[in-house]
Motif scaffolding. Structure first.
Motif, PDB file in Angstrom:
ATOM      1  N   ASN A 114       6.067   6.978   3.321  1.00 55.26           N
ATOM      2  CA  ASN A 114       7.095   5.955   3.476  1.00 55.26           C
ATOM      3  C   ASN A 114       5.900   4.382   2.225  1.00 55.26           C
ATOM      4  OD1 ASN A 114       8.562   6.614   5.289  1.00 55.26           O
ATOM      5  ND2 ASN A 114       7.267   5.688   7.085  1.00 55.26           N
ATOM      6  N   ARG A 115       4.660   5.279   1.661  1.00 49.69           N
ATOM      7  CA  ARG A 115       4.195   4.226   0.227  1.00 49.69           C
ATOM      8  C   ARG A 115       5.383   3.835  -0.345  1.00 49.69           C
ATOM      9  NH1 ARG A 115       0.285   6.920  -3.335  1.00 49.69           N
ATOM     10  NH2 ARG A 115       0.290   8.703  -3.044  1.00 49.69           N
ATOM     11  N   GLN A 116       5.587   4.956  -1.318  1.00 47.59           N
ATOM     12  CA  GLN A 116       6.912   5.186  -2.712  1.00 47.59           C
ATOM     13  C   GLN A 116       8.167   3.865  -2.319  1.00 47.59           C
ATOM     14  OE1 GLN A 116       5.905   6.386  -5.057  1.00 47.59           O
ATOM     15  NE2 GLN A 116       6.640   4.068  -5.810  1.00 47.59           N
ATOM     16  N   GLY A 169      -0.956   0.640   9.153  1.00 50.02           N
ATOM     17  CA  GLY A 169       0.656   1.461   9.576  1.00 50.02           C
ATOM     18  C   GLY A 169       1.212   1.572   9.445  1.00 50.02           C
ATOM     19  N   VAL A 170       0.892   2.412   7.719  1.00 46.74           N
ATOM     20  CA  VAL A 170       1.425   3.099   6.797  1.00 46.74           C
ATOM     21  C   VAL A 170       1.673   4.301   7.298  1.00 46.74           C
ATOM     22  CG1 VAL A 170       2.451   2.664   4.141  1.00 46.74           C
ATOM     23  CG2 VAL A 170       2.236   0.741   5.555  1.00 46.74           C
ATOM     24  N   LYS A 172      -5.388   7.145   1.936  1.00 49.13           N
ATOM     25  CA  LYS A 172      -4.804   7.309   3.461  1.00 49.13           C
ATOM     26  C   LYS A 172      -5.180   7.011   4.694  1.00 49.13           C
ATOM     27  CE  LYS A 172      -2.716  11.945   5.577  1.00 49.13           C
ATOM     28  NZ  LYS A 172      -3.501  13.065   6.203  1.00 49.13           N
ATOM     29  N   ASP A 173      -6.945   7.343   4.657  1.00 47.32           N
ATOM     30  CA  ASP A 173      -7.096   6.500   5.764  1.00 47.32           C
ATOM     31  C   ASP A 173      -7.117   5.180   5.922  1.00 47.32           C
ATOM     32  OD1 ASP A 173      -8.855   5.849   3.730  1.00 47.32           O
ATOM     33  OD2 ASP A 173     -10.133   5.790   4.448  1.00 47.32           O
ATOM     34  N   ILE A 174      -6.771   4.208   5.176  1.00 48.50           N
ATOM     35  CA  ILE A 174      -6.438   2.345   4.572  1.00 48.50           C
ATOM     36  C   ILE A 174      -4.733   2.681   5.398  1.00 48.50           C
ATOM     37  CG2 ILE A 174      -6.362  -0.011   3.746  1.00 48.50           C
ATOM     38  CD1 ILE A 174      -9.212   1.918   2.127  1.00 48.50           C
TER      39      ILE A 174
END
Length: 266
Positions: free
Chosen positions: A124-126, A119-120, A112-114
């Motif tokens: 939204n990562r999926q 900026g993600v 999560k921190d990266i």
């Protein structure tokens, strides 16, 4: 079953790229070597931060000629711009051929921190992963010299997510449960089942035997004889074992790994 090493410690990386004899000896006992995608931002104390997985893969390819498979496990799509990701993967595909396979693993990225530093948003990562996968696959069709020179792997536990995805050749999973593995295999028709690769973290120990759960992967601790018994029990459920050996000493790693794989192949 094939046996691969995940090169994920800086000490091992340095030994691979600075000692050709070490790399050659490793290539004699392994089916393949995988490297990690470690983003160029501070995260969880990773000492190998900032390594370009494509460049590292190419260096190992040069130094370990007997290895028939190299891979990246995995590109976190949330950590890359699509253009940079496609360019990095393209450089690997172009070097693969009928005698040498490149395994390209992709996942959404789970740190999560990266993701925030990139900026993600986590939610939204999926979507980013799905879009990146489609773009990488479309680009790879133009570059592949033959269908066997490159394999695309997905790192996920969400099997429903990948059933309709194009060109999934392999599935990277962390679980140790035989029941879970059986459910995964039964989720696919016989003709469409991808290769199943299990990532195992191994703590070399000739005396103490232990089994526990890490944050993301199964953790095994024990001697080569003990560990080989556990791994042999996965035959029929898993096609590839990707081993992460928890030691900073590359000589201990080589000695333990060579004995483990010798025991597995006896």
């Amino acid at each position: 079953m094939k046996y691969h090493l995940l090169v994920d410690k800086w000490s091992t990386v340095n030994k691979f790229i600075s000692d050709p004899l070490y790399s050659y000896n490793m290539s004699c006992i392994l089916d393949g070597v995988w490297v990690r995608d470690i983003p160029e931002v501070p995260n969880d104390g990773d000492v190998a931060t900032g390594l370009d997985p494509a460049l590292l893969t190419l260096k190992i390819m040069e130094l370990a000629p007997k290895i028939s498979e190299l891979g990246v496990g995995v590109f976190g799509t949330g950590y890359w711009t699509q253009a940079t990701l496609v360019r990095s993967i393209s450089s690997l595909i172009e070097l693969s051929d009928s005698n040498f396979k490149i395994n390209i693993g992709l996942g959404s990225g789970d740190k999560k921190d990266i993701l925030e530093k990139c900026g993600v948003h986590l939610q939204n990562r999926q979507n980013i992963f799905t879009d990146s996968w489609d773009r990488v696959i479309k680009n790879s069709v133009k570059l592949r010299r033959n269908s066997n020179s490159c394999a695309f792997w997905v790192a996920t536990r969400k099997i429903d997510l990948i059933k309709d995805m194009p060109n999934v050749n392999g599935l990277l999973i962390p679980t140790m449960s035989i029941n879970s593995l059986n459910k995964i295999r039964c989720s696919f028709s016989e003709e469409n089942i991808p290769r199943i690769g299990m990532l195992l973290r191994v703590i070399p120990d000739m005396e103490n035997i232990n089994f526990g759960k890490g944050k993301a992967t199964s953790v095994l601790q024990g001697s080569p004889d003990f560990l080989s018994g556990i791994i042999k029990g996965l035959e029929g459920y898993v096609d590839d074992i990707i081993l992460s050996i928890e030691t900073e000493n590359p000589l201990i790693l080589y000695g333990f790994l060579s004995e483990l794989i010798r025991t597995l192949r006896d």
